[in-house]
Write a protein that holds these residues in place. Sequence first.
Motif, mmCIF file in Angstrom:
data_model
loop_
_atom_site.group_PDB
_atom_site.id
_atom_site.type_symbol
_atom_site.label_atom_id
_atom_site.label_comp_id
_atom_site.label_asym_id
_atom_site.label_seq_id
_atom_site.Cartn_x
_atom_site.Cartn_y
_atom_site.Cartn_z
ATOM 1 N N GLY A 60 9.756 -25.860 26.958
ATOM 2 C CA GLY A 60 9.917 -26.285 25.573
ATOM 3 C C GLY A 60 8.815 -25.802 24.649
ATOM 4 N N LYS A 61 7.779 -25.198 25.180
ATOM 5 C CA LYS A 61 6.690 -24.698 24.347
ATOM 6 C C LYS A 61 7.016 -23.263 23.945
ATOM 7 N N THR A 62 6.684 -22.930 22.727
ATOM 8 C CA THR A 62 6.915 -21.568 22.261
ATOM 9 C C THR A 62 5.618 -20.994 21.708
ATOM 10 N N ILE A 63 5.568 -19.698 21.639
ATOM 11 C CA ILE A 63 4.398 -19.024 21.092
ATOM 12 C C ILE A 63 4.707 -18.607 19.666
ATOM 13 N N ASP A 64 3.795 -18.915 18.771
ATOM 14 C CA ASP A 64 3.927 -18.479 17.385
ATOM 15 C C ASP A 64 3.391 -17.055 17.313
ATOM 16 N N TRP A 65 4.292 -16.090 17.458
ATOM 17 C CA TRP A 65 3.874 -14.694 17.531
ATOM 18 C C TRP A 65 3.248 -14.210 16.237
ATOM 19 N N GLU A 66 3.660 -14.731 15.107
ATOM 20 C CA GLU A 66 3.053 -14.321 13.828
ATOM 21 C C GLU A 66 1.587 -14.727 13.793
ATOM 22 N N ALA A 67 1.285 -15.947 14.206
ATOM 23 C CA ALA A 67 -0.103 -16.404 14.231
ATOM 24 C C ALA A 67 -0.900 -15.611 15.264
ATOM 25 N N PHE A 68 -0.266 -15.300 16.381
ATOM 26 C CA PHE A 68 -0.932 -14.524 17.419
ATOM 27 C C PHE A 68 -1.271 -13.129 16.907
ATOM 28 N N ASP A 69 -0.306 -12.476 16.271
ATOM 29 C CA ASP A 69 -0.536 -11.139 15.738
ATOM 30 C C ASP A 69 -1.525 -11.146 14.587
ATOM 31 N N ALA A 70 -1.574 -12.238 13.827
ATOM 32 C CA ALA A 70 -2.502 -12.330 12.702
ATOM 33 C C ALA A 70 -3.950 -12.291 13.190
ATOM 34 N N ILE A 75 -9.897 -10.100 14.807
ATOM 35 C CA ILE A 75 -10.617 -9.516 15.937
ATOM 36 C C ILE A 75 -11.143 -8.135 15.572
ATOM 37 N N GLU A 76 -10.327 -7.341 14.851
ATOM 38 C CA GLU A 76 -10.771 -6.022 14.417
ATOM 39 C C GLU A 76 -12.012 -6.153 13.538
ATOM 40 N N GLU A 77 -12.019 -7.119 12.632
ATOM 41 C CA GLU A 77 -13.165 -7.315 11.744
ATOM 42 C C GLU A 77 -14.407 -7.731 12.524
#
Length: 81
Positions: A60-70, A75-77
């Motif tokens: 029932g848990k899902t990953i918020d891919w938008e937040a993950f990709d954000a 991390i780059e910075e």
Amino acid sequence: MSSASIAETKNNLSAILGRLLDGSEQEHLIKNRNTPVAVIVPFGQAHGARRKFGYAENDGKTIDWEAFDAMDKEIEEMFGV
């Protein structure tokens, strides 16, 4: 838990496995000159301790891919990329 030497275990393996299968024993300790060397446990018990791949697939848990990709930009910075 029962225990026996390697030779005793070899000679009584069928009986030992029978007790493990019927649940009258949970494990069997094998010793070499009174030094423990191995434990025989029922197959399900040995593998039940490990989690198989994909065990949480329908939890029932899902990953918020938008937040993950954000986080990529953040991390780059941090690393000056």
